[in-house]
Design an enzyme around this catalytic site. Sequence first.
Site, PDB file in Angstrom:
ATOM      1  N   THR B 158       7.753   6.440   1.580  1.00 11.31           N
ATOM      2  CA  THR B 158       7.062   5.905   2.153  1.00 11.31           C
ATOM      3  C   THR B 158       7.343   6.453   3.418  1.00 11.31           C
ATOM      4  O   THR B 158       7.530   7.268   4.348  1.00 11.31           O
ATOM      5  CB  THR B 158       6.001   4.567   1.876  1.00 11.31           C
ATOM      6  OG1 THR B 158       7.194   4.414   1.369  1.00 11.31           O
ATOM      7  CG2 THR B 158       5.186   5.031   0.990  1.00 11.31           C
ATOM      8  N   LYS B 184      11.726   5.676  -4.803  1.00  8.22           N
ATOM      9  CA  LYS B 184      11.647   5.476  -3.761  1.00  8.22           C
ATOM     10  C   LYS B 184      11.785   4.212  -3.315  1.00  8.22           C
ATOM     11  O   LYS B 184      11.394   3.244  -4.542  1.00  8.22           O
ATOM     12  CB  LYS B 184       9.980   6.173  -3.184  1.00  8.22           C
ATOM     13  CG  LYS B 184       8.338   5.634  -4.314  1.00  8.22           C
ATOM     14  CD  LYS B 184       8.171   4.419  -3.273  1.00  8.22           C
ATOM     15  CE  LYS B 184       7.970   4.592  -1.980  1.00  8.22           C
ATOM     16  NZ  LYS B 184       7.931   2.975  -0.945  1.00  8.22           N
ATOM     17  N   THR B 195       7.687  -3.005  -3.994  1.00  9.15           N
ATOM     18  CA  THR B 195       7.193  -1.214  -3.407  1.00  9.15           C
ATOM     19  C   THR B 195       8.393  -0.283  -3.761  1.00  9.15           C
ATOM     20  O   THR B 195       8.893   0.197  -3.062  1.00  9.15           O
ATOM     21  CB  THR B 195       6.564  -1.270  -2.244  1.00  9.15           C
ATOM     22  OG1 THR B 195       5.579  -2.090  -2.028  1.00  9.15           O
ATOM     23  CG2 THR B 195       6.902   0.085  -2.439  1.00  9.15           C
ATOM     24  N   GLU B 281      13.791  -0.625   4.747  1.00 12.32           N
ATOM     25  CA  GLU B 281      13.516  -0.495   6.089  1.00 12.32           C
ATOM     26  C   GLU B 281      14.848  -1.051   7.088  1.00 12.32           C
ATOM     27  O   GLU B 281      15.351  -2.535   7.020  1.00 12.32           O
ATOM     28  CB  GLU B 281      12.238  -1.468   6.207  1.00 12.32           C
ATOM     29  CG  GLU B 281      11.424  -0.301   5.470  1.00 12.32           C
ATOM     30  CD  GLU B 281      10.025  -1.540   5.181  1.00 12.32           C
ATOM     31  OE1 GLU B 281       9.217  -0.210   4.783  1.00 12.32           O
ATOM     32  OE2 GLU B 281       9.361  -2.153   4.934  1.00 12.32           O
ATOM     33  N   ASN B 403       7.845  -2.740  10.157  1.00 13.90           N
ATOM     34  CA  ASN B 403       6.798  -3.786   9.948  1.00 13.90           C
ATOM     35  C   ASN B 403       6.004  -4.285  10.998  1.00 13.90           C
ATOM     36  O   ASN B 403       5.413  -4.626  10.639  1.00 13.90           O
ATOM     37  CB  ASN B 403       8.375  -4.505   8.902  1.00 13.90           C
ATOM     38  CG  ASN B 403       8.206  -4.270   7.966  1.00 13.90           C
ATOM     39  OD1 ASN B 403       7.301  -3.306   7.102  1.00 13.90           O
ATOM     40  ND2 ASN B 403       9.232  -3.913   7.286  1.00 13.90           N
ATOM     41  N   THR B 408      -1.177  -0.093  11.879  1.00 14.20           N
ATOM     42  CA  THR B 408      -2.148   0.604  12.765  1.00 14.20           C
ATOM     43  C   THR B 408      -1.295   1.999  13.318  1.00 14.20           C
ATOM     44  O   THR B 408      -0.059   2.114  12.260  1.00 14.20           O
ATOM     45  CB  THR B 408      -1.546  -0.786  13.966  1.00 14.20           C
ATOM     46  OG1 THR B 408      -0.751  -0.914  13.880  1.00 14.20           O
ATOM     47  CG2 THR B 408      -3.051  -1.899  12.995  1.00 14.20           C
TER      48      THR B 408
END
EC number: 2.3.1.35
Lengths: 408, 408
Positions: B158, B184, B195, B281, B403, B408
């Site tokens: 992702t 992942k 996740t 991230e 994040n 969006t």
Amino acid sequence: MGDNLFAILEEGTIVTPKGFKAAGLHCGLKKTDRHDLGAIVCEVPAVAAAVYTTNVFQAAPLKVTRESLADGRLRAIVVNSGNANACTGKQGEEDAYTMRSRAAAEFGVEESDVAVASTGVIGELLKMDRVIAGIEGLPGRLSGAREGAEAFNQAILTTDLVKKEACVTVSVGGVNVTIAGSAKGSGMIHPNMATMLGFVTTDAVIGQEALQQLLRQTADLTFNMITVDGDTSTNDMLIAMASGLAGHDELSPAHPDWEAFASGFQYVCRMLAMAIARDGEGATHLIEVHVNGAETDEDAQAIAKTIIGSSLVKSAVFGADANWGRIIAAVGRAGRPVNPETVDIKIGPISVLEQSRPVAFDEDAALAYLQGDTVNIEVKLHTGSGSATAWGCDLTYDYVRINAAYRT
Amino acid sequence: MGDNLFAILEEGTIVTPKGFKAAGLHCGLKKTDRHDLGAIVCEVPAVAAAVYTTNVFQAAPLKVTRESLADGRLRAIVVNSGNANACTGKQGEEDAYTMRSRAAAEFGVEESDVAVASTGVIGELLKMDRVIAGIEGLPGRLSGAREGAEAFNQAILTTDLVKKEACVTVSVGGVNVTIAGSAKGSGMIHPNMATMLGFVTTDAVIGQEALQQLLRQTADLTFNMITVDGDTSTNDMLIAMASGLAGHDELSPAHPDWEAFASGFQYVCRMLAMAIARDGEGATHLIEVHVNGAETDEDAQAIAKTIIGSSLVKSAVFGADANWGRIIAAVGRAGRPVNPETVDIKIGPISVLEQSRPVAFDEDAALAYLQGDTVNIEVKLHTGSGSATAWGCDLTYDYVRINAAYRT
């Protein structure tokens, strides 16, 4: 909540209750020229109560303050910012005792009637020559006028951007009683008294046990329901002092005006807690999470804290993104009973999830709402009658900037 | 740890163990043209085991996979990224079943031998026309060569920046056995299977119970010891498949080569877990926290996770700031037994705290160390023999950027 049982004093400060004076000055612990040393002094022995950080590592001033509080009364609180006097060993303890004894001498009170609080960098010894010279300058600056409180409020700030205060009056047996508070945040804020200092003054007549119990209960519903980043500090404390100078019948839970007093007391603490959350490091939004319909209030509290503590939820609010998936993921990992089929979520007025199913909503309206100053998140679980409210702030570039460079 | 009991295969992939093929392609769930659908297929019924997210809200594919795993065997796993198929109600469940049945038909296997995994945005229905067309394209792309594994690895990503894989060989009864994995991350990563999707393949001969137990124990020491942001997702799972085609005596804890196999298995999972942490991230550093001398291993784990989860510690590492005060504050709020007088902390080779007292250290050396790729934090508690290691990453501007704008 009984918010109609008291009146808000917009101009009130911690020296508005009868018997209190305050002062603040720059003694040289901060690199800037902002105030870094302050005191609150009561002209009579005040009934006092406190709650402390739950961190295993408790800074030296907490040990000293616990000792002073052992008899349930205080005359003065001396506070420095810029240095937490934590993890400073025997020397740190000696320094905290020295702060106490010098403040007692300067204010002409017993050592055991002085509390000490510190906030700032951990692991560095206080520059005691500066602290002592500063304490010597405090008595001449003590003031029962607004300027005294303002100087004190400045002196307790670290990375805070704004001063935090609140004041109410309440009628007890026909007599006007004032309750006021002052607090500082703003990083390391989490349920359980993270780096925050809070001071509540009142001229109420109240027993020590009643005050301690009220302070504990109130802290659990206010200061312990805010989070900035999930960290808790070694230095936090919340101290209440009651001068008794309002001169009514002693307050206790049996007093007919107890509810009014308690609701005013809680209001002051709630305003301070919300102000800390709103002024969290780097924050651009206050986030308020309401959880209803949990099995118990404790379950609701745990779930509300998990949502407000989620970095993903906090980042989404910063980005004005109505990302309810992150909210429900937080609900689901709180470790409390939840029926995965019956959850409703609203972001402000906008329903985004009903009975655990997405609701089509107007993205533009959501964006507009999320760009406002305060973001309300409401979660209804439909499994019981437990409820709770928690406060926090968004996670922003500035939080990272502030905390990547704090010590250096 | 027995890391000398196996050999690392630098070029190995999930299709290196005998019996496995993999594929990946772009079916249109991601907005970019990156792969978003993949599969691993075993040419024989494989012994299979899995561990799942502890989140109360479990995505539809988890329900379907649990059903398929009920008999402890699998032939295929089909995975999509770009959409988590979570909080999608009855339709979401139907879609997960459809993914399973279409994959089973395409691969010519029983429906109950197919696992389904999804990762991505929560609360949106899958575009099933695209998924079905994609599944129809998978059989023609299945490959036992490196390209098959690479296409699969891409398909499960992702916000990950890099593919995560590891492979070892180990001798079992004189026969070469291969163990490989692919995973992942990279947001919502936390202890308890955030996740993240992980897939382990091996050609070992092993009973289902032994494999399940090994997978559970290994997950607790590897995937459950990493955190990116403290959030856990609705979709995580770790699946292991053993084809048995290596053809040795069945492995169980009583087998003389069990330790070698288990250590190789753990190595593969540890490498994947560390790769997820390193690719958290926005991360610029891998942080590795070792806690020794706790009363129990569980205490050490809780303390290590609290440190690695601290936003303040993570921000300090991003800023290359040797701010050990934040480390000790995290130790103190973990809620585990700690003697506040006996804590040592080292940041890399640099001792910063001994017996809970600050040690004067070379700030330039600390800065140089903290600017490196990997930051080791070692905490010695001196109260027992419990130990643990946890992995995480720093908190950066990019974490916030990613994040604040994900959905969006």
